[in-house]
Design an enzyme around this catalytic site. Structure first.
Site, PDB file in Angstrom:
ATOM      1  CB  CYS A  52      -5.278  -1.374   5.512  1.00  0.00           C
ATOM      2  SG  CYS A  52      -6.218  -0.297   6.844  1.00  0.00           S
TER       3      CYS A  52
ATOM      4  CD  GLN B  38      -1.381   0.010   3.730  1.00  0.00           C
ATOM      5  OE1 GLN B  38      -1.758  -1.089   3.999  1.00  0.00           O
ATOM      6  NE2 GLN B  38      -1.376   1.060   4.446  1.00  0.00           N
TER       7      GLN B  38
END
Length: 335
Positions: free
Chosen positions: A148, A142
């Site tokens: 997330c 990420q």
């Protein structure tokens, strides 16, 4: 110029960190930090950033060494390592990567499927790993975006598609980052699983990642309904604090998104083994992962911090005690 080396002094020369203390351990840490930067392709914009990162690395390295003594003596079931996050202080780690927002209470207006319960509790295998069935996806990173929530839900949907078709269809996390603001998410500064599910239900579809590539930053929403390949009709949550229900869902539905407390230093520096740090409480959660399987004593989780974290991007965590709040809030979209 004579320098009184009372404490550790740092100098930056030609972009490299030089330790000017005649201390063997400091020299070793300096050499290891240089190797760490090369292996993890790390660079720092300002000299101060590098100094701060070195200090964090040195402290984390010491924590790793002390913990792994317990592992070697059998007092711990998992190891730590100076992974890709080893140059981050606890504060930097918390602010940079743990951006999951608390999922709000269910609203009467939510067109949500019934909470998963007893209907799925039968015929649950003792162990299951969706990777062994062929659901193997890249070790996503990420990066500096707190996304997330997007990865967890998108990957959960990918798992359901795989269960039905046997194909892996990469879906767009970036669409969720850019377009779910209207439902309470905050792009790269955080989001919740519930807000993401509500957005997908309202929008109806999710595009392929090849058509809407991940950029690790918030941008304008570029969703094109004609290019949506998966339709989300509703969503379901699992009973809180019920790990048996989660196990049944993973077996019958597919990989599910879970919220988790990733605060402890041992979580940040996790290397391999069955994570069982009892200081990882269930009182709050701040990260989202994908639960892809289980054995008798542990869960198998997929993370979004690259293959240099954990077991090539995965984590095993002790089962049965709601460690890190893994059973606080688990959910999946219905496609």
């Amino acid at each position: 110029m004579r320098l009184a080396l009372v404490s550790l002094l740092y100098f930056i020369f030609a972009g490299n960190l030089v330790l000017c203390q005649q201390n063997d351990s400091s020299q070793i840490y300096g050499e290891q930090f240089e190797k760490f930067k090369k292996v993890n392709n790390k660079s720092y914009i300002r000299p101060y950033d590098e100094l701060r990162s070195y200090k964090a690395y040195e402290e984390n390295h010491q924590i790793v060494n002390e913990h792994n003594k317990d592992y070697d003596s059998g007092k711990s079931s998992f190891r730590l390592t100076t992974n890709t996050m080893a140059d981050m202080s606890t504060d930097s780690y918390l602010k940079g990567f743990l951006r999951l927002l608390r999922s709000p209470l269910i609203s009467p207006s939510d067109n949500m499927a019934d909470i998963v319960g007893s209907a799925l509790m039968d015929n649950v295998p003792d162990s299951l790993d969706w990777r062994k069935k062929g659901f193997v996806t890249p070790s996503y990173n990420q990066q500096s975006c707190g996304s997330c929530y997007a990865f967890s839900i998108a990957q959960s949907i990918e798992g359901q598609v795989f269960k039905r078709t046997g194909r892996i269809l990469p879906l767009s996390e970036q669409q969720i980052v850019d377009c779910s603001i209207s439902h309470g998410n905050q792009g790269c500064t955080g989001g919740s699983l519930r807000n993401t599910l509500r957005y997908l239900q309202a929008t109806g579809g999710l595009m392929r990642s090849v058509d809407y590539k991940y950029a690790s930053k918030k941008g304008a929403c570029q969703f094109v309904s004609e290019l949506a390949v998966v339709n989300v009709t509703s969503w379901a949550i699992l009973p809180a604090n019920d790990e048996k229900a989660i196990q049944a869902a993973v077996a019958h539905i597919g990989p599910v998104a879970v919220s988790i407390n990733a605060t402890p230093k041992t979580f940040q520096l996790y290397s391999d083994g069955i994570y069982d740090d009892v200081t990882c409480t269930s009182s709050s959660v701040n990260h989202a992962m994908l639960l892809i399987g289980y054995e008798k004593d542990y869960w198998i989780l997929k993370n979004w911090w690259g293959e240099m974290w954990g077991e090539s991007g995965y984590m095993r965590i002790r089962k049965g005690i709601n460690l890190c709040g893994i059973a606080n809030y688990a959910a999946y979209a219905i496609v």
